[in-house]
Design a protein around this motif. Structure first.
Motif, PDB file in Angstrom:
ATOM      1  N   LEU A  65     -83.291   2.827 -15.608  1.00 39.88           N
ATOM      2  CA  LEU A  65     -83.424   2.688 -17.062  1.00 39.88           C
ATOM      3  C   LEU A  65     -83.039   3.991 -17.761  1.00 39.88           C
ATOM      4  CD1 LEU A  65     -86.710   0.597 -17.439  1.00 39.88           C
ATOM      5  CD2 LEU A  65     -84.393  -0.094 -18.091  1.00 39.88           C
ATOM      6  N   ALA A  66     -83.478   5.117 -17.201  1.00 36.70           N
ATOM      7  CA  ALA A  66     -83.114   6.418 -17.775  1.00 36.70           C
ATOM      8  C   ALA A  66     -81.605   6.646 -17.669  1.00 36.70           C
ATOM      9  CB  ALA A  66     -83.886   7.543 -17.083  1.00 36.70           C
ATOM     10  N   LEU A  67     -81.016   6.246 -16.546  1.00 34.55           N
ATOM     11  CA  LEU A  67     -79.567   6.386 -16.389  1.00 34.55           C
ATOM     12  C   LEU A  67     -78.839   5.510 -17.400  1.00 34.55           C
ATOM     13  CD1 LEU A  67     -77.122   7.506 -14.874  1.00 34.55           C
ATOM     14  CD2 LEU A  67     -77.389   5.614 -13.239  1.00 34.55           C
TER      15      LEU A  67
ATOM     16  N   GLY B 248     -75.635   5.160 -22.229  1.00 38.89           N
ATOM     17  CA  GLY B 248     -75.444   4.280 -23.370  1.00 38.89           C
ATOM     18  C   GLY B 248     -75.092   2.849 -22.999  1.00 38.89           C
ATOM     19  N   VAL B 249     -75.648   2.357 -21.886  1.00 38.91           N
ATOM     20  CA  VAL B 249     -75.404   0.978 -21.460  1.00 38.91           C
ATOM     21  C   VAL B 249     -76.739   0.251 -21.327  1.00 38.91           C
ATOM     22  CG1 VAL B 249     -73.271   1.619 -20.260  1.00 38.91           C
ATOM     23  CG2 VAL B 249     -75.427   1.517 -18.975  1.00 38.91           C
TER      24      VAL B 249
ATOM     25  N   ALA C 177     -71.622  -3.075 -16.692  1.00 40.24           N
ATOM     26  CA  ALA C 177     -71.267  -4.409 -16.206  1.00 40.24           C
ATOM     27  C   ALA C 177     -72.488  -5.328 -16.308  1.00 40.24           C
ATOM     28  CB  ALA C 177     -70.764  -4.336 -14.778  1.00 40.24           C
ATOM     29  N   ASP C 178     -72.227  -6.629 -16.486  1.00 40.56           N
ATOM     30  CA  ASP C 178     -73.313  -7.594 -16.649  1.00 40.56           C
ATOM     31  C   ASP C 178     -73.324  -8.613 -15.502  1.00 40.56           C
ATOM     32  OD1 ASP C 178     -71.175  -9.285 -17.232  1.00 40.56           O
ATOM     33  OD2 ASP C 178     -71.627  -9.395 -19.373  1.00 40.56           O
ATOM     34  N   ALA C 179     -74.238  -9.578 -15.600  1.00 40.57           N
ATOM     35  CA  ALA C 179     -74.382 -10.575 -14.534  1.00 40.57           C
ATOM     36  C   ALA C 179     -73.117 -11.414 -14.360  1.00 40.57           C
ATOM     37  CB  ALA C 179     -75.595 -11.464 -14.806  1.00 40.57           C
ATOM     38  N   ALA C 180     -72.423 -11.718 -15.458  1.00 40.36           N
ATOM     39  CA  ALA C 180     -71.165 -12.472 -15.349  1.00 40.36           C
ATOM     40  C   ALA C 180     -70.134 -11.671 -14.564  1.00 40.36           C
ATOM     41  CB  ALA C 180     -70.629 -12.826 -16.740  1.00 40.36           C
TER      42      ALA C 180
END
Length: 160
Positions: free
Chosen positions: A53-55, A60-61, A123-126
């Motif tokens: 979460l900190a990373l 900024g993602v 990147a996201d789940a898709a």
């Protein structure tokens, strides 16, 4: 994130392999960034990671994916084949504007060689599902805004 789809037979993952994926420790190598030294983040499926979460905040993602191109559908590809596949994955990520970090999946079985992976901030789940298809992987790891790593299975996977 459009990626070409490969038409493949439906892969099958047995319960033992699924347990191995869920028991794996996923490691991300984080380089030094302004205000923070280089370090490793370890991820476990289903366990929130404050470090990731900190990373995410520092970069900024709001999400990220850990993906490999090693051993498509768990079939050994050899060192040279795995190196070529990872080079293709890295090149694709860079072309799409991602700045991946190195990582690896370290299984509980000491005879299992850790698989090199790339951690893809933003990147996201898709993306994870598309990467599984493109690089013939049974699964990838997605970390969303809650910081909890989740196993994302290939969309055509069968548990057998």
């Amino acid at each position: 994130m459009p990626m070409p789809r490969r038409d493949t037979p439906s892969p099958v993952v047995n319960a033992e392999t699924l347990r191995a994926y869920l028991g794996t420790t996923y490691v991300v190598d984080v380089p030094a960034i302004p205000g923070a030294r280089a370090r490793r983040i370890t991820l476990r499926i289903g366990r929130q990671s404050r470090a990731v979460l900190a990373l995410h905040a520092a970069l900024g993602v709001h999400s990220s994916v850990l993906v490999t191109a090693w051993n498509p559908f768990s079939r050994p590809a050899g060192d040279a084949g795995n190196a070529r596949a990872m080079a293709r994955l890295l090149a694709m990520l860079v072309r799409q504007g991602y700045r991946p970090l190195t990582g690896r999946g370290v299984g509980e079985d000491p005879t299992w060689t850790p698989e090199e992976s790339l951690f893809v901030p933003g990147a996201d789940a898709a993306f994870a599902r598309a990467a599984c298809v493109r690089y013939r992987q049974s699964a990838a790891v997605h970390v969303g805004g809650d910081g909890v790593p989740r196993l994302i299975l290939h969309p055509r996977i069968a548990i057998g």
